[in-house]
Write an enzyme that holds these catalytic residues in place. Structure first.
Site, short mmCIF file in Angstrom:
data_model
loop_
_atom_site.label_atom_id
_atom_site.label_comp_id
_atom_site.label_asym_id
_atom_site.label_seq_id
_atom_site.Cartn_x
_atom_site.Cartn_y
_atom_site.Cartn_z
N CYS A 170 -24.86 7.90 -19.78
CA CYS A 170 -24.12 9.11 -19.42
C CYS A 170 -22.74 8.71 -18.87
CB CYS A 170 -24.88 9.90 -18.36
SG CYS A 170 -24.09 11.48 -17.95
N HIS B 12 -30.30 9.38 -16.67
CA HIS B 12 -30.40 9.31 -15.22
C HIS B 12 -30.89 10.63 -14.66
CE1 HIS B 12 -26.65 11.61 -14.05
NE2 HIS B 12 -26.38 11.36 -15.31
N CYS C 4 -28.90 14.47 -13.83
CA CYS C 4 -27.84 14.57 -14.84
C CYS C 4 -27.36 16.03 -14.98
CB CYS C 4 -28.34 14.06 -16.19
SG CYS C 4 -27.05 14.05 -17.46
N ASP D 248 -21.39 10.02 -16.46
CA ASP D 248 -21.42 10.23 -15.01
C ASP D 248 -20.85 9.01 -14.25
OD1 ASP D 248 -22.47 10.33 -12.25
OD2 ASP D 248 -23.64 12.03 -12.97
N ARG E 97 -21.34 7.93 -11.47
CA ARG E 97 -22.26 7.22 -10.58
C ARG E 97 -23.19 6.26 -11.32
NH1 ARG E 97 -24.68 12.70 -8.40
NH2 ARG E 97 -24.55 12.99 -10.65
CO CO Z 1 -25.46 12.64 -16.63
#
Ligand code: CO
Length: 203
Positions: free
Chosen positions: A42, A98, A101, A44, A46
């Site tokens: 992803c 994750h 998400c 993302d 993080r």
């Molecule tokens: Co995500």
């Protein structure tokens, strides 16, 4: 530096640290990239691929997008996958989702528009197809987590069905596909036990 000087400063510091640890660090990296691992994760912020698996530059080839998707109709993902398998000859493809998400939650709950809505439509479709399983989770947080896991399985099967992977397997090349999920709360990866592979010794 006129714009974002802090980032350039951090970059200089990072480059100097690498050289302090290994004076030929960049020289070696320039020569050729031959990573064994291809990561589909992803976007993302993080979930930074290299950092969470402790890998240096040159060790993992990475493709990231919202909710770690792959589809044959996505020319970007298809090109990256083909390059990873055919040119780089990676031996492991890791699809890593994750928990927490946002893309997956939007597919469950709606409320997004435009390109994001279009992008996550296959996950919404997946949620519809697996509705009974999802509804068996009474807790909305559990349902969200479950869909994060189902999304990894869905993407893994799409990667397994891709032309690049099928050709590699037909040619007897060692290539394994793994489905993992990352937990933001403890920083740990979990293997979802959906590894499929050919000609590779798996424990
Ligand atoms: Co995500």
């Amino acid at each position: 530096m006129k714009y974002l000087p802090e980032l350039f400063e951090r970059n200089r510091r990072w480059a100097a640290e690498q050289l302090a640890g290994d004076p030929s660090f960049f020289e070696r990296l320039c020569e050729i990239q031959r990573p064994k691992y291809f990561w589909i994760g992803c976007a993302d912020s993080r979930v930074p691929a290299n950092q969470i698996i402790g890998m240096q530059p040159g060790e993992v080839f990475v493709h990231r997008n919202v909710a770690n998707r792959y589809g044959d109709d996505d020319v970007n993902a298809r090109a990256v996958l083909e390059y990873a398998v055919e040119a780089l000859g990676v031996e492991h493809i890791i699809v890593c989702g994750h928990y927490g998400c946002g893309g997956v939650r939007a597919a469950l709950e709606g409320g997004v528009q435009g390109a994001v809505a279009q992008w996550i439509a296959p996950i919404a479709k997946l949620a519809e197809a697996r509705r009974a399983e999802l509804e068996a989770c009474a807790d909305p947080a559990k349902r969200w987590a479950k869909l994060c896991e189902l999304n990894v399985a869905d993407v893994l099967s799409r990667v397994a069905g891709s032309r690049a992977v099928r050709q590699a397997w037909d040619a007897g090349r060692p290539l394994a596909l793994h489905g993992w999920i990352y937990d933001l709360h403890d920083g740990l990866l979990r293997d979802l036990n959906m590894t499929v592979g050919a000609n590779i010794s798996l424990p």
